[in-house]
Design a protein around this motif. Structure first.
Motif, PDB file in Angstrom:
ATOM      1  N   ASN A   1      -8.156   6.169   1.325  1.00  0.00           N
ATOM      2  CA  ASN A   1      -8.478   5.288   2.451  1.00  0.00           C
ATOM      3  C   ASN A   1      -9.151   4.004   1.967  1.00  0.00           C
ATOM      4  N   GLN A   2     -10.012   4.124   0.946  1.00  0.00           N
ATOM      5  CA  GLN A   2     -10.683   2.951   0.397  1.00  0.00           C
ATOM      6  C   GLN A   2      -9.672   2.009  -0.254  1.00  0.00           C
ATOM      7  N   GLN A   3      -8.718   2.623  -0.960  1.00  0.00           N
ATOM      8  CA  GLN A   3      -7.684   1.837  -1.629  1.00  0.00           C
ATOM      9  C   GLN A   3      -6.823   1.088  -0.603  1.00  0.00           C
ATOM     10  N   LYS A   4      -6.461   1.776   0.465  1.00  0.00           N
ATOM     11  CA  LYS A   4      -5.648   1.155   1.520  1.00  0.00           C
ATOM     12  C   LYS A   4      -6.402  -0.010   2.143  1.00  0.00           C
ATOM     13  N   ALA A   5      -7.685   0.222   2.489  1.00  0.00           N
ATOM     14  CA  ALA A   5      -8.484  -0.824   3.145  1.00  0.00           C
ATOM     15  C   ALA A   5      -8.691  -2.011   2.208  1.00  0.00           C
ATOM     16  N   ASP A   6      -9.023  -1.727   0.929  1.00  0.00           N
ATOM     17  CA  ASP A   6      -9.232  -2.821  -0.032  1.00  0.00           C
ATOM     18  C   ASP A   6      -7.971  -3.667  -0.168  1.00  0.00           C
ATOM     19  N   THR A   7      -6.832  -2.999  -0.253  1.00  0.00           N
ATOM     20  CA  THR A   7      -5.560  -3.701  -0.419  1.00  0.00           C
ATOM     21  C   THR A   7      -5.326  -4.677   0.727  1.00  0.00           C
ATOM     22  N   LEU A   8      -5.562  -4.210   1.948  1.00  0.00           N
ATOM     23  CA  LEU A   8      -5.277  -5.051   3.114  1.00  0.00           C
ATOM     24  C   LEU A   8      -6.332  -6.149   3.296  1.00  0.00           C
ATOM     25  N   TYR A   9      -7.612  -5.800   3.136  1.00  0.00           N
ATOM     26  CA  TYR A   9      -8.659  -6.829   3.310  1.00  0.00           C
ATOM     27  C   TYR A   9      -8.549  -7.914   2.229  1.00  0.00           C
ATOM     28  N   ASN A  10      -8.193  -7.514   1.015  1.00  0.00           N
ATOM     29  CA  ASN A  10      -8.015  -8.518  -0.044  1.00  0.00           C
ATOM     30  C   ASN A  10      -6.938  -9.520   0.346  1.00  0.00           C
TER      31      ASN A  10
END
Ligand SMILES: *Cc1c(COP(=O)(O)O)cnc(C)c1O
Length: 362
Positions: free
Chosen positions: A269-278
């Motif tokens: 979930n952290q990876q998904k969120a980081d990818t999109l927010y970046n």
């Protein structure tokens, strides 16, 4: 029928939300032939041995995934998280007591509205001044409150409590849209509730995990169906429970456990969120709507500085089979919900579309 030829749709729906494909398949099978009984799950008694096991497993999985001690009882009730807005004060707010609430959005406001009908209710902090685009911090919690109610993740606005308040009074948390998405110490809360349809299962069941020692103290004459103690005594079967949503929730929790549990999904979930927010921060055609430190890992909200381009972006997302991205009417723009069952691959496709869109229109 599910066929291999079915187009892969990337499902960013805010709720009811995406469920694991293998869970849907098992659920579909159980509608025809449950446990090799040659009967549908939908046409057998909830008091049958086979169904009782479903209920027992569902309740045990909640306790395991939240790490709850023995003083907690788990219930699956009807009425949605919205009924819990009323049941929580009805069961925990003494007739002479006061309840505290943190107002972080529409759902919290609705919870406050119900609590005010039941008894003394105080709003301890609110982010309404900035359209709920941040999480209030640094507020003082009065020690005389019967409980403090918080909303861990604000589905509509895309904010999430990253650090739960250290509370001198029992904490009650609406975890509808981020339950089982990250590791929490369940024992820090007197009561946790969640409508199933965001991150736990289908609509129709609401999970309540409550510290039993906190109940039976209101001084109120209780209606049976609204009394947690009645449901606890009935092993969550005081009346006919929502059998199918509970079954699918059980399968979804089992899917999570079998794959590595909350610690496993939290990383993804952290990876998904980081990818999109970046990408939102990098891309000149998008801007996030919330305070950065309070950004939700479950519901990512963003808008366009040039809203006249929205129709063009919608066309591209449709071509790429991205579904459920429209923002809530209160915020506008876009909302990508990254619930547990959404694979990283879907986020990568969304990011590719955002990049192609920028190349074409920036
Ligand atoms: C969706 C939602 C609710 C309302 O749930 P219902 O099951 O529709 O009553 C309450 N709180 C939060 C945080 C939600 O996301």
């Amino acid at each position: 029928m599910l066929t291999k030829e079915m187009t892969k749709v990337h499902n960013f729906s805010a709720g009811p939300g995406i469920l694991p494909a293998e869970v849907l398949k098992q659920a579909a099978e159980a509608c025809i032939n449950f446990d090799n009984l040659n009967l549908s799950l939908l046409e057998i008694s909830h008091r049958s041995k086979n169904y009782e096991k479903v209920m027992d497993d569902a309740r045990a999985l909640v306790k395991e995934l939240l790490g709850l001690n023995d003083n907690y009882k788990v219930l699956f009730l009807g009425g949605g998280a919205s009924l819990q807005f009323a049941m929580v004060p009805y069961n925990l707010l003494r007739t002479e007591g006061t309840a505290g609430y943190i107002n972080t959005g529409v759902w919290a406001s609705k919870a406050i509205k119900e609590a005010k009908i039941i008894g003394n209710t105080q709003v301890i902090a609110s982010s309404e001044d900035k359209k709920f685009n941040y999480i209030p911090k640094g507020y003082e919690i009065p020690a005389n409150l019967d409980y403090l109610h918080i909303t861990s993740n604000n589905t509509i606005y895309g904010t999430q409590i990253k650090q739960f308040p250290k509370s001198p009074v029992p904490l009650v948390c609406d975890m509808s849209s981020d339950i089982f998405s990250r590791q929490v110490n369940g024992n820090d809360f007197a009561l946790i509730y969640a409508g199933a349809q965001k991150n736990m299962g289908p609509a129709g069941a609401t999970m309540v995990a409550v510290d039993e020692t906190k109940l039976g103290k209101t001084g109120r004459k209780m209606l049976s169906m609204l009394d947690y103690q009645v449901h606890i005594k009935g092993d969550s079967m005081y009346n006919t429970p929502p059998v199918f949503p509970i079954y699918v929730s059980m399968l979804t929790m089992k899917w999570l456990k079998d794959n590595g549990g909350v610690a496993w999904i939290e990383k993804i979930n952290q990876q998904k969120a980081d990818t999109l927010y970046n990408e939102i921060d990098r891309n000149s055609l998008f801007v996030g709507t919330t305070a950065k430190e309070d950004r939700s890992n479950m519901n990512v909200t963003f808008v366009m500085p040039k809203p006249e381009l929205e129709a063009e972006f919608d066309k591209l997302t449709k071509e790429a089979n991205l579904s459920g991205l429209r923002g809530h009417r209160d915020v506008g723009g876009y909302r990508a919900s990254l619930y547990n069952a959404l694979p990283l691959e879907s986020v990568n496709v969304l990011v590719e579309v955002m990049q192609a869109f920028e190349k074409k229109f920036a």
